[in-house]
Design a protein around this motif. Structure first.
Motif, PDB file in Angstrom:
ATOM      1  N   GLY A  36     -10.998   0.237   1.137  1.00  0.00           N
ATOM      2  CA  GLY A  36     -10.737   1.544   1.732  1.00  0.00           C
ATOM      3  C   GLY A  36     -11.327   1.797   3.095  1.00  0.00           C
ATOM      4  O   GLY A  36     -10.611   2.076   4.069  1.00  0.00           O
TER       5      GLY A  36
ATOM      6  N   GLN B 120      -5.005  -1.028  -4.677  1.00  0.00           N
ATOM      7  CA  GLN B 120      -5.517  -1.236  -3.328  1.00  0.00           C
ATOM      8  C   GLN B 120      -5.859  -2.696  -3.099  1.00  0.00           C
ATOM      9  O   GLN B 120      -6.886  -3.178  -3.580  1.00  0.00           O
ATOM     10  CB  GLN B 120      -6.741  -0.341  -3.082  1.00  0.00           C
ATOM     11  CG  GLN B 120      -6.388   1.142  -3.085  1.00  0.00           C
ATOM     12  CD  GLN B 120      -7.613   2.036  -2.947  1.00  0.00           C
ATOM     13  OE1 GLN B 120      -8.383   2.166  -3.888  1.00  0.00           O
ATOM     14  NE2 GLN B 120      -7.779   2.650  -1.781  1.00  0.00           N
TER      15      GLN B 120
ATOM     16  N   ASN C 270      -1.701   3.531  -6.686  1.00  0.00           N
ATOM     17  CA  ASN C 270      -2.893   3.384  -5.852  1.00  0.00           C
ATOM     18  C   ASN C 270      -3.603   2.057  -6.088  1.00  0.00           C
ATOM     19  O   ASN C 270      -4.836   1.981  -6.093  1.00  0.00           O
ATOM     20  CB  ASN C 270      -3.856   4.549  -6.062  1.00  0.00           C
ATOM     21  CG  ASN C 270      -3.288   5.877  -5.589  1.00  0.00           C
ATOM     22  OD1 ASN C 270      -2.085   6.020  -5.443  1.00  0.00           O
ATOM     23  ND2 ASN C 270      -4.132   6.848  -5.354  1.00  0.00           N
TER      24      ASN C 270
ATOM     25  N   SER D  92       0.833  -1.210   0.000  1.00  0.00           N
ATOM     26  CA  SER D  92       0.000   0.000   0.000  1.00  0.00           C
ATOM     27  C   SER D  92       0.863   1.255   0.000  1.00  0.00           C
ATOM     28  O   SER D  92       0.551   2.232  -0.689  1.00  0.00           O
ATOM     29  CB  SER D  92      -0.928  -0.008   1.225  1.00  0.00           C
ATOM     30  OG  SER D  92      -1.768  -1.146   1.210  1.00  0.00           O
TER      31      SER D  92
ATOM     32  N   TYR E 138      -6.527  -3.680  -0.215  1.00  0.00           N
ATOM     33  CA  TYR E 138      -7.381  -3.573   0.960  1.00  0.00           C
ATOM     34  C   TYR E 138      -8.646  -2.839   0.528  1.00  0.00           C
ATOM     35  O   TYR E 138      -8.683  -2.195  -0.525  1.00  0.00           O
ATOM     36  CB  TYR E 138      -6.681  -2.782   2.068  1.00  0.00           C
ATOM     37  CG  TYR E 138      -6.461  -1.331   1.695  1.00  0.00           C
ATOM     38  CD1 TYR E 138      -7.372  -0.358   2.090  1.00  0.00           C
ATOM     39  CD2 TYR E 138      -5.371  -0.936   0.925  1.00  0.00           C
ATOM     40  CE1 TYR E 138      -7.194   0.979   1.718  1.00  0.00           C
ATOM     41  CE2 TYR E 138      -5.197   0.378   0.558  1.00  0.00           C
ATOM     42  CZ  TYR E 138      -6.108   1.333   0.952  1.00  0.00           C
ATOM     43  OH  TYR E 138      -5.954   2.640   0.588  1.00  0.00           O
TER      44      TYR E 138
ATOM     45  N   SER F 245       2.429   1.538  -3.373  1.00  0.00           N
ATOM     46  CA  SER F 245       1.375   1.828  -4.338  1.00  0.00           C
ATOM     47  C   SER F 245       1.063   3.316  -4.407  1.00  0.00           C
ATOM     48  O   SER F 245       0.982   3.905  -5.481  1.00  0.00           O
ATOM     49  CB  SER F 245       0.119   1.040  -3.964  1.00  0.00           C
ATOM     50  OG  SER F 245      -0.954   1.356  -4.818  1.00  0.00           O
TER      51      SER F 245
ATOM     52  N   GLY G 264      -6.771   6.059  -6.212  1.00  0.00           N
ATOM     53  CA  GLY G 264      -7.132   5.270  -5.038  1.00  0.00           C
ATOM     54  C   GLY G 264      -8.335   5.846  -4.325  1.00  0.00           C
ATOM     55  O   GLY G 264      -8.338   7.004  -3.930  1.00  0.00           O
TER      56      GLY G 264
ATOM     57  N   PHE H 110      -2.303   8.201   2.808  1.00  0.00           N
ATOM     58  CA  PHE H 110      -2.756   8.069   1.417  1.00  0.00           C
ATOM     59  C   PHE H 110      -3.008   9.416   0.740  1.00  0.00           C
ATOM     60  O   PHE H 110      -2.559   9.639  -0.388  1.00  0.00           O
ATOM     61  CB  PHE H 110      -4.009   7.193   1.361  1.00  0.00           C
ATOM     62  CG  PHE H 110      -3.766   5.780   1.816  1.00  0.00           C
ATOM     63  CD1 PHE H 110      -2.596   5.125   1.477  1.00  0.00           C
ATOM     64  CD2 PHE H 110      -4.692   5.108   2.590  1.00  0.00           C
ATOM     65  CE1 PHE H 110      -2.349   3.824   1.884  1.00  0.00           C
ATOM     66  CE2 PHE H 110      -4.461   3.805   3.006  1.00  0.00           C
ATOM     67  CZ  PHE H 110      -3.292   3.162   2.661  1.00  0.00           C
TER      68      PHE H 110
ATOM     69  N   GLN I  99      -5.832   7.327   6.028  1.00  0.00           N
ATOM     70  CA  GLN I  99      -6.435   7.907   4.833  1.00  0.00           C
ATOM     71  C   GLN I  99      -5.905   9.314   4.563  1.00  0.00           C
ATOM     72  O   GLN I  99      -5.630   9.673   3.422  1.00  0.00           O
ATOM     73  CB  GLN I  99      -7.965   7.958   4.980  1.00  0.00           C
ATOM     74  CG  GLN I  99      -8.650   6.595   5.058  1.00  0.00           C
ATOM     75  CD  GLN I  99      -8.946   5.992   3.700  1.00  0.00           C
ATOM     76  OE1 GLN I  99      -8.227   6.232   2.735  1.00  0.00           O
ATOM     77  NE2 GLN I  99      -9.989   5.186   3.611  1.00  0.00           N
TER      78      GLN I  99
END
Length: 568
Positions: free
Chosen positions: A122, A118, A116, A107, A120, A110, A235, A135, A131
Motif C-alpha cells: 500500500g 493487493q 481488494n 488492482s 502491491y 480487485s 484493502g 481505491f 489511494q
C-alpha cells in the motif's frame, strides 16, 4: 482464554445491538419511507438531474442488471489509467512510480469487485491520489453496488408479476449517501480521535534509537479505513493492513474494527426480515449464519491458542499460542477471531500473516471464504445465501412430497439449475485455476524454482496457491505471504477469478428473481414448507455444508490436512 472469550462475546453482542436498528433503517431507505437523512433529498435529486437519470422509473431484472454491469466500465477504465500514470500525477509526495500494466489491471479489478486483493504494498505501491481517487472511491462504489444488488433481489421477492425490482441508480446513490457515507464519516472521526493519521504531507523522516534514518509513511488513512471495513472491502492503506499502528492505533480501535466489519452484513439480515415482513425468517438466517461463523471461529482460535508443536519441540514456550506472524499487541486469540470474522464476511482485512497460521486454521479460513454466506459480503453474502436457500427449498419440499415454493412463488427446474450452476462455479473456478497454476509450476523449464513463486513448497505451497484463488473468487482479498504474486500470471488469473466470483452470483440471483416474478403468488397452506423454522434452519445449514465443505474436502486433503499430519 476465558477472559478473551468473554470479551469477544461482548463485541459480538454489541454488534448485534447496533445491527438490529440499522437493519430497520435500511428498510426505510430502500422502501422509500421517511428517514433521518431526508435532508439529503435535494442533493440526490440534483445528482440525478445532472446525470439525466429518472430515479422513480422501475426496472425489470434485465434492465437493472445491464445498468449495474455497464457502470462498472465507467469506473474501471479511468482507475486502470490512473494507476499506470500515477508517477506523473499530483498528490505523490513519495514519488511512487506508475504500476506495470498487469498490476494496474489487477488492482483496478480487485477494488472494483470489492475483493481488494493487493499485489502491491500500500504505502510504497500507490500514490495519495491513487489511494483516494481510485481505491477509496472504488471501495465506496463497489460496496454500494453490492448493497443495491442485494436490496433488488429482496425487493424482487415481494413484487407482483409484471412489476420491476426497483431502480439501480436510485438504490446505488442512496446506498452511498444514506448508509455508507454517513457511517464512514462517524467512524473516521472516531479513528482520528484515536490517533489515525489524516494528512496529505509526505513521509516523515526520523532518526531511530539506533541512529538510523528512516522514512515513516503517512497519508489520508482515516478516510480509507472506515469504508474498507464497512463495505466488506479489506484493502489496507499500508501493506501490513490492520497490523500497522496507523491503521490500528490501539486495542480500542481494534474493537471498532471488529464491530464495523460485521455490522452491515449483519444489519442486512434484519433488513431482509423488515422488508419482507418476515422477522422470524430473518432470525432463522441469523441463527444459521452465526452457527457457521462459530464453526469457523472455534477451530481457528483453538489451533492458534494451542501453539505450534514444532516450535514447542524446540523448547520455546507456547503458552501465548502460535505467535508467529501475529501482532503482539493483540495476541493469538483475538487475531484468530478477527481472521475468522474476515473470512466469513469476507472483508479479508488481516491483523496477522495467514501464511503463519496452523494448517487446520487454513482449512477453516478456506471453508469460510468458499461458503461466503455466513453473513458474507455486504449484500452479496445474502445473494450467496439466496442460492443455498433456493436449493434447500427445492430439495426439502420434494422430500415431503410437495411442490417447491419460496415466499409464495413456485420454484421450477430453471431456478434450481441457475442456483446449482452458480454454486458449482464458485467451487470450480478456484480449483481449476489452482490446477493450472500447479501445472505451470511443475512443468516450467528448469523446474518451478525458476518462477520464484513459493517460499514454502510441498503441501503448504499447494495451499498457498489454492488460497490465492479461493480468496479471489470469494471477494476476500487476503493471501498467504509466501506467494510472489506480482507477476503477469497471477495478476491476470486472479483478475479472472475476481470477476467471476463477483458477477456470476449477481447475474444468477437476478435471473432467479426474474423467473420467480413471472409467477403468480400462492398463499401459504398447511403443506407449505416453513422456511422460518429452526428445523429448516438446520436443514439449510446441512445443505451448505454438503455443497461447499464436502466439495472442497478432497482438495483440502492435498494441502492443509496433509500438512497438519506432517507436523505431528
Amino acid at each position: 482464554m476465558l477472559t478473551d472469550s468473554f470479551g469477544l462475546t461482548l463485541i459480538f453482542l454489541a454488534t448485534l445491538l447496533l445491527a438490529i436498528p440499522l437493519g430497520g433503517y435500511m428498510k426505510r431507505v430502500y422502501h422509500g419511507d421517511k428517514s433521518i437523512l431526508d435532508f439529503l433529498d435535494p442533493l440526490e435529486k440534483g445528482i440525478f438531474k445532472f446525470c439525466r437519470v429518472e430515479p422513480t422509473k422501475s426496472m425489470d431484472w434485465k434492465q437493472y442488471l445491464v445498468a449495474l454491469l455497464i457502470i462498472q466500465l465507467v469506473w474501471v477504465v479511468p482507475a486502470f489509467m490512473v494507476l499506470m500514470l500515477q508517477g506523473r500525477l499530483f498528490l505523490n509526495p513519495a514519488h511512487v512510480p506508475g504500476m506495470e500494466w498487469s498490476l494496474a489491471l489487477n488492482s483496478a479489478v480487485s477494488f472494483l469487485t470489492s475483493t481488494n486483493l493487493q499485489h502491491y504494498s500500500g504505502e510504497t505501491g500507490a500514490s495519495y491520489f491513487s489511494q483516494v481517487g481510485v481505491f477509496t472511491f472504488l471501495q465506496f462504489v463497489s460496496a454500494a453496488t453490492s448493497l443495491a444488488a442485494g436490496a433488488a433481489i429482496v425487493r424482487g421477492l415481494t413484487a407482483e408479476p409484471g412489476t420491476g425490482i426497483g431502480n439501480f441508480f436510485n438504490d446505488f446513490l442512496k446506498s452511498c449517501t444514506r448508509i455508507l457515507l454517513p457511517l464512514s464519516v462517524i467512524i473516521a472521526v472516531i479513528f482520528m480521535l484515536g490517533g489515525m493519521p489524516m494528512t496529505f504531507k509526505g513521509p516523515h523522516q526520523i532518526i531511530t534509537l539506533q541512529g538510523d534514518t528512516v522514512n515513516v509513511s503517512k497519508g489520508p488513512v482515516a478516510s480509507m479505513i472506515p469504508i474498507k471495513e464497512l463495505g466488506s472491502n479489506g484493502g489496507g492503506f499500508f501493506g501490513a493492513n490492520d497490523a500497522h499502528p496507523f491503521e490500528n492505533p490501539s486495542f480500542a480501535s481494534f474493537i471498532v474494527h471488529f464491530i464495523i466489519v460485521l455490522l452491515l452484513p449483519m444489519a442486512f439480515v434484519f433488513f431482509i426480515g423488515e422488508y419482507l415482513n418476515r422477522r422470524k425468517f430473518a432470525w432463522m438466517l441469523f441463527g444459521v449464519m452465526t452457527a457457521g461463523l462459530l464453526l469457523l471461529i472455534v477451530p481457528i482460535v483453538k489451533q492458534e491458542s494451542a501453539g505450534n508443536p514444532r516450535v514447542a519441540a524446540m523448547g520455546i514456550n507456547q503458552s501465548e499460542g502460535n505467535m508467529e506472524g501475529k501482532e503482539v499487541r493483540f495476541g493469538a486469540t483475538y487475531s484468530a477471531f478477527y481472521s475468522a470474522e474476515n473470512a466469513a464476511v469476507p472483508a479479508g482485512t488481516v491483523v496477522a500473516v495467514q501464511d503463519s497460521y496452523m494448517p487446520l486454521s487454513s482449512v477453516a479460513l478456506l471453508i469460510g471464504m468458499q461458503v461466503d454466506a455466513f453473513f458474507g459480503g455486504l449484500g452479496t453474502g445474502w445473494i450467496n445465501m439466496f442460492m443455498y436457500l433456493v436449493i434447500a427449498v427445492f430439495i426439502g419440499t420434494l422430500m415431503i412430497g410437495r411442490s417447491p415454493e419460496l415466499f409464495g412463488k413456485k420454484i421450477s427446474t430453471k431456478e434450481m439449475q441457475v442456483a446449482v450452476i452458480v454454486s458449482v462455479l464458485q467451487i470450480l473456478v478456484p480449483v481449476a485455476l489452482a490446477a493450472v497454476a500447479c501445472f505451470v509450476y511443475v512443468n516450467k523449464n528448469g523446474g518451478g524454482d525458476t518462477l520464484g513463486w513459493l517460499t514454502n513448497k510441498g503441501a503448504h505451497g499447494f495451499t498457498t496457491m489454492l488460497y490465492e484463488f479461493v480468496s479471489s473468487v470469494a471477494g476476500n482479498g487476503s493471501n498467504f505471504g509466501g506467494l510472489a504474486n506480482n507477476t503477469a500470471f497471477w495478476n491476470l488469473t486472479t483478475s479472472l477469478a475476481m470477476l467471476s466470483g463477483r458477477f456470476v452470483p449477481i447475474i444468477g440471483g437476478m435471473m432467479i428473481v426474474g423467473l420467480m416474478k413471472q409467477k403468480k403468488y400462492i398463499p401459504a397452506s398447511l403443506g407449505t414448507l416453513q422456511t422460518d423454522s429452526a428445523t429448516f434452519g438446520v436443514f439449510l445449514f446441512t445443505i451448505i455444508m454438503i455443497l461447499s465443505v464436502l466439495s472442497l474436502f478432497v482438495i483440502l486433503m492435498a494441502g492443509p490436512i496433509l500438512e497438519h499430519f506432517s507436523l505431528r
